[in-house]
Each structure stands twice: as C-alpha cells, then as structure tokens.
Write a protein that holds these residues in place. Structure first.
Motif, short mmCIF file in Angstrom:
data_model
loop_
_atom_site.label_atom_id
_atom_site.label_comp_id
_atom_site.label_asym_id
_atom_site.label_seq_id
_atom_site.Cartn_x
_atom_site.Cartn_y
_atom_site.Cartn_z
N ARG A 47 93.10 70.44 77.74
CA ARG A 47 92.52 69.25 77.10
C ARG A 47 91.78 69.65 75.83
N TYR B 34 93.32 73.20 83.33
CA TYR B 34 93.47 71.77 83.04
C TYR B 34 92.49 71.36 81.92
N MET C 247 93.12 77.32 93.08
CA MET C 247 92.68 75.96 92.76
C MET C 247 91.71 75.93 91.58
N ASN C 248 90.75 76.85 91.58
CA ASN C 248 89.75 76.85 90.51
C ASN C 248 90.38 77.20 89.17
N TRP D 181 93.35 76.60 88.27
CA TRP D 181 94.11 75.43 87.83
C TRP D 181 93.19 74.40 87.16
N MET D 182 92.05 74.17 87.80
CA MET D 182 91.11 73.18 87.23
C MET D 182 90.59 73.64 85.86
N VAL E 258 102.62 71.70 88.16
CA VAL E 258 102.90 72.49 89.37
C VAL E 258 104.13 71.88 90.04
N ASP F 126 98.66 66.48 81.60
CA ASP F 126 99.53 65.67 82.46
C ASP F 126 101.01 65.83 82.08
#
Lengths: 167, 434
Positions: free
Chosen positions: B339, B335, B328-329, B331-332, B351, B346
C-alpha cells in the motif's frame, strides 16, 4: 480491508461456533445446507453417490488441519473411521486476524450438529433438488437413494426440518 | 427405423493423436457433433492457461469430448452380453460422454469463481434449453434430454451408467490424462488404457476392475498423481490463473463503479450484472475474451491495463512458498508495504491455495463420499483398491496441500534503491522464500 484465506476462515468459524464437529460427511452436509440458506460459502458442490459433496471443501479441510488451525482426530468405529474436528489455539489466533464476515446463527448450527449425518444427507439431497416440485423431489429421493431406505416418516421429518431452517 | 437406431451409411472417423481414430456410426452422435453448441467447444481450450507454461497445450474441449465418447464406445463393446449391462442404455451413455463438458466456458475456472457461475448448470441448460443439441436429443425421445442431463449431473437412477462418465476411473479422466500428457509433452500421464478397458466389468451399480488388472490401475493412479503436481498445479500456470482472475475482478469493479471503457465490454455486461442468459454464455468464447484483454491493455485504468498486458505478453507474477500459519505477520507487513508504494495488494499480492484449483486425487473409501475403485477378486468379492495395492496405499494418505504467494517482482525491482520499502519488501520475500 485485507482478507487472507477468506474461505478457510469461514470454515474455521463454523467449526469454532459449533464447538467441534464429528464426521466429514456431517461437516460436508452442514456447509452445503448453510450455502443453500444463502451463507457465502464458495465451495463448489456436485452430486455424488451420497448426495451433494464438495471436493474443494474436502481439500480446504485438509488445508486448515495441515496449517494447524483445526485438529483432526481419527476415531475407529465398528466398520468405518470417523473424524473429529476441533479449532486449535492457532486457529483461534487466525480468526482474530481475519476480517471474514459470516452471519452464523448459533441455534441453527446446533440443531444441524445434533442431527445424524444420515439425516443431513437426506436434507441436503432434498435441497439439491429444490428446483423441482415437492412430489418430484420425493420421487428423486427414491431413485437416487434407493439403498438408503429412507421411510416416508424420514422424508416428512426432513421437510419439517427444512421448513424450520428456512424461517 | 427409429431415429435412435439410425446408422450412417458409412462409418465416419476422426483422426485423433491419442486414440488414433474416433469412430462414429450412430446418426444421433454425428448430428450432435454438428450442432453449433458442440462446435463452440473448438474455441475453448481444455487446459485454460496451461499453454503459457506448456506451449503445446492448445488442445480444446472439442478434442477431449470426442475422446471421452470414443473411450465409452470401446468400453461398451466390451460390456455387450455381460451380466448387469443393459444394451438399451448404450446411446444414452454415448451422448452423455460426448456432451459432458458442453457447458464449459472460456477459462472457466476463473470465470466461475469471479462471476459465481457453474459450468454444470450451463451444460444442463444447453441440453434442456432451446438449442440445436436439445433438438437432436428430443428427436430420440421427449424424455431423452432430461436423461442425458441426469447422467451428466450424476442423478440418474442407474449408477452403473453414471460411473462410466464420472467415477474414480472413468472415461473422462482416462482421456484427459493421456490427452493432456500428449499435448503438454510431459512424459507422465501414460498408462495402459487398453488393458484397463479389457478388465473393466459392470456390476450392479458401478464399474469394477478384475483383480488381474490391478497393476494397470496402479499405473493410472500414479499417472494422476504425477500429472496433478507436474502439470495441473504448475506454479507458472497458477500465476497466469491468478492474473486472469484479477483482471476479471478489476474489470467488474470498474464496471460497478461506473468507469467508462474505451471499448464497451458488451459481451461481459450480463456477467458483471450476474444475470447471464444462455445466449450470452454461449457467445462468449476465448476469441472474444482475448480480444477484450488486448483492448483492456490500452485502458486508462493503470491496474487493468497492467494486468491485461501481463496476461497477453506473459509477464507473469513471481511466487514464493508460503505458510499462512507461520508467516501471517510477514503477510500483514507486506500488505501494508505494498500500500505504501501504491501497489494495490488486493490485485498484486495474492495467496493461492491448492484448494482454489480444480483438484482431483484418488481417495480411498472409509467415511468418504466418493465411491472408490473396487477390485473384483477371484472369489467375486469386491475389495477397495488401496487395501490391495501397496503403491496406491502409499500415495493415498500423502499431504496434498500447498500455498504460494504471488507478486510482481518486476515492479518491486523498478522501485528506486533508496526507497526503504523496497528493501523491506525484498527482505520479507527472501525470508518467505526460505
């Protein structure tokens, strides 16, 4: 705003808000009923032998259990198994990271949870045919649910329940 | 003679690579095949984006629909004069088999997700609406179109009829497994259908299999298992599907934002506005969609033009295995890094989960909703397949879930080596990959 596994998060939220759900069929029907009430669930439902059912949802449930967000305990009943779903600590943590919005009404959820899965099966089947006039819905129930032996009282109670949900 | 009983002077046959021949003798069936709504299925590929992975997978919903019809026709020959079978339902079964996929649109899985549509609603709408198909069916009887729609919708009162078209061992699956295996060229997907057809028996509300045919059914279940992982879930096909979905998301977002397209996307407008009429829906086929993808590759919007170019020229996203719980981390972090390098996450960091795919494994009974496959034992009892077959039992309870992270590796590689984000992204992706 990012969104990771939005549809998974919605499902975990429902299980968290209802403090656990017992029975796959019950979970299937609760999500279907909420979807019919306009909540943004994207799982596709089709009609199977016991009413509206979503294969996508079944798989999503497997995914959230495999990911450790929800625990699934198999319990043996007299002639079948049932499954108990509970959100885990990891699941709580996942929800904290999620921005998924789902306007859940706690009382409505509790009311559904307290019903038997047989009754929710009747309610969801009636909602499946909600494009038909009332007498035709009842006729359809007799046709597709012959073996379930729903009585006129069951059907009356289900109409009342649907009325309360839609308020 | 009533229209429902009319026969052609001579039997018509379609040469078919899977069943050798598809035989048509009923005038009604012949007339249905000739309708424009059925002919439209020639322009919808059965396997959507799989042709980008398996170059042979160009077969259409038209081929498959004829195949399902042919299998049901053969099953019914075997059912004649057996107890529990009502010959009066024959034409209804054949029509439902032929028309079961009538509402599929181009790349329907992605279209349905993005535009919130359901091809089953359109199947029903074509059968019940003012269409050539409806006119043919109405000539059989005023209530006949509704009956056909009910069988396809699985809400027909006679569950035996429904189970021929839609159950765990139905004509639909038996055709697509063999047909998809044939056209993709894979060696899985084959099973002894002739044997299965011979051991099928109608009982009160379902089709069951004589116990002596269990091994043929095991082969069928194994072939489903193999085909799902090897063909339907193929990660490259999923990459194409991801890009296709993102194109549709992007084009809708641009339309909603008042973007001026170089070529007005008229056939899509009602989809963007979520007010699709039956006429709009029927007109949209793959030829139209691919024409617009070609046009969109030249649009000024950099995201739309890049994604459309990728789809048309098979510049697909790469993928890494991904565990959303453990990673999870990462992925963040990814993300945010996307950017930072002006790559909209987006659209470029996706996933994809197995539940986002049309999925269909065999599940045994228990508290499940779907009727399992039942074996008819010598003592006339019914027994659920996985309780009798060790092979089926062994694969029934296996893990079936899978998540992948898709991203445009080429665009990451193009970044200058001295950009710190590039190294960070590569490091995370390498870690994810492990």
């Amino acid at each position: 705003m990012f969104s990771l596994l939005d549809n998974h998060a919605k499902l975990v939220k429902v299980i968290a808000a209802s403090e656990g759900i017992v029975g796959r069929k019950k979970l299937q029907k609760i999500i279907y009923i909420m979807k019919k009430l306009g909540l943004p669930f994207e799982e596709k439902y089709t009609f199977y032998f016991y009413g509206p059912y979503s294969e996508e949802l079944s798989l999503r449930i497997e995914e959230i259990t495999n990911l450790g967000f929800v625990s699934e305990v198999k319990e043996k009943k007299s002639n079948y198994y049932q499954y108990r779903y509970q959100v885990t600590e990891q699941g709580e943590d996942f929800l904290k990271h999620s921005n998924t919005e789902l306007p859940l009404e706690q009382s409505l959820l509790q009311e559904m949870k307290e019903q038997s899965s047989r009754f929710l099966e009747l309610v969801s089947t009636m909602l499946y045919f909600d494009h038909l006039p009332k007498p035709e819905v009842e006729q359809k129930i007799q046709e597709v649910k012959k073996k379930s032996n729903y009585t006129p009282e069951d059907i009356k109670e289900a109409w009342g329940f649907i009325g309360r949900l839609q308020k | 003679m009533a229209y429902k009983d009319e026969k052609l002077h001579e039997e018509k046959v379609f040469k078919d690579p899977v069943h050798r021949y598809v035989h048509v003798r009923d005038q009604v069936i012949w007339d249905l095949i000739g309708t424009k709504e059925f002919q439209r299925l020639r322009r919808i590929k059965q396997l959507g984006t799989s042709f980008l992975t398996f170059h042979g997978a160009e077969h259409s919903r038209f081929n498959h629909s004829l195949g399902v019809y042919e299998i049901v026709r053969r099953i019914l020959i075997n059912f004649e004069d057996r107890p529990n079978w009502n010959h009066e339902e024959r034409l209804l079964c054949l029509c439902a088999a032929l028309l079961h996929d009538l509402g599929h649109g181009p790349f329907s899985h992605s279209f349905e997700k993005v535009f919130k549509l359901d091809h089953e609603d359109f199947t029903r709408a074509i059968i019940l609406g003012d269409t050539e198909v409806n006119h043919v069916l109405t000539n059989v009887g005023i209530e006949f179109p509704q009956k056909v729609a009910d069988v396809i919708n699985k809400t027909y009162h006679d569950k035996l009829v429904v189970s021929l078209i839609s159950s765990q061992i139905d004509a639909d699956r038996m055709d697509y497994l063999q047909r998809d295996a044939y056209f993709t060229g894979v060696s899985y997907g084959h099973f002894d259908m002739e044997r299965i057809l011979r051991v099928m028996r109608p009982v009160e509300d379902q089709v069951v299999i004589k116990e002596s045919g269990m091994h043929a059914v095991e082969d069928y279940i194994m072939s489903r298992y193999q085909m799902y992982w090897q063909v339907y879930f193929h990660p490259v096909t999923r990459s194409a599907e991801v890009i296709l979905t993102k194109i549709l998301h992007r084009v809708k977002a641009l339309y909603d934002g008042g973007y001026t397209f170089k070529v007005e996307p008229s056939p899509f407008v009602s989809f963007f506005e979520e007010q699709v009429s039956l006429g709009d829906y029927i007109k949209l086929d793959e030829a139209v969609v691919l024409y617009y993808f070609q046009m969109w590759a030249d649009e000024d919007d950099p995201i739309l033009s890049d994604l459309a170019y990728r789809f048309m020229n098979r510049r697909l996203f790469k993928y890494a295995e991904f565990n959303p719980n453990l990673q999870m981390n990462e992925w963040m972090e990814l993300y945010q890094l996307f950017r930072d390098i002006d790559l909209d996450p987006d659209y470029y960091l996706v996933v994809d989960s197995s539940s986002d795919l049309p999925y269909d494994f065999y599940r045994p009974g228990e508290e499940e909703e779907r009727l399992p496959i039942h074996l008819l034992m010598p003592n006339k009892e019914l027994r659920e397949l996985s309780r009798q077959s060790d092979i089926v039992e062994a694969i029934s309870g296996k893990k079936r879930t899978d998540h992948k992270l898709y991203y445009p590796k080429d665009l990451i590689e193009k970044l200058p080596e001295d950009r710190p984000e590039k190294q960070k992204i590569k490091k995370i992706l390498n870690k994810v990959r492990l």
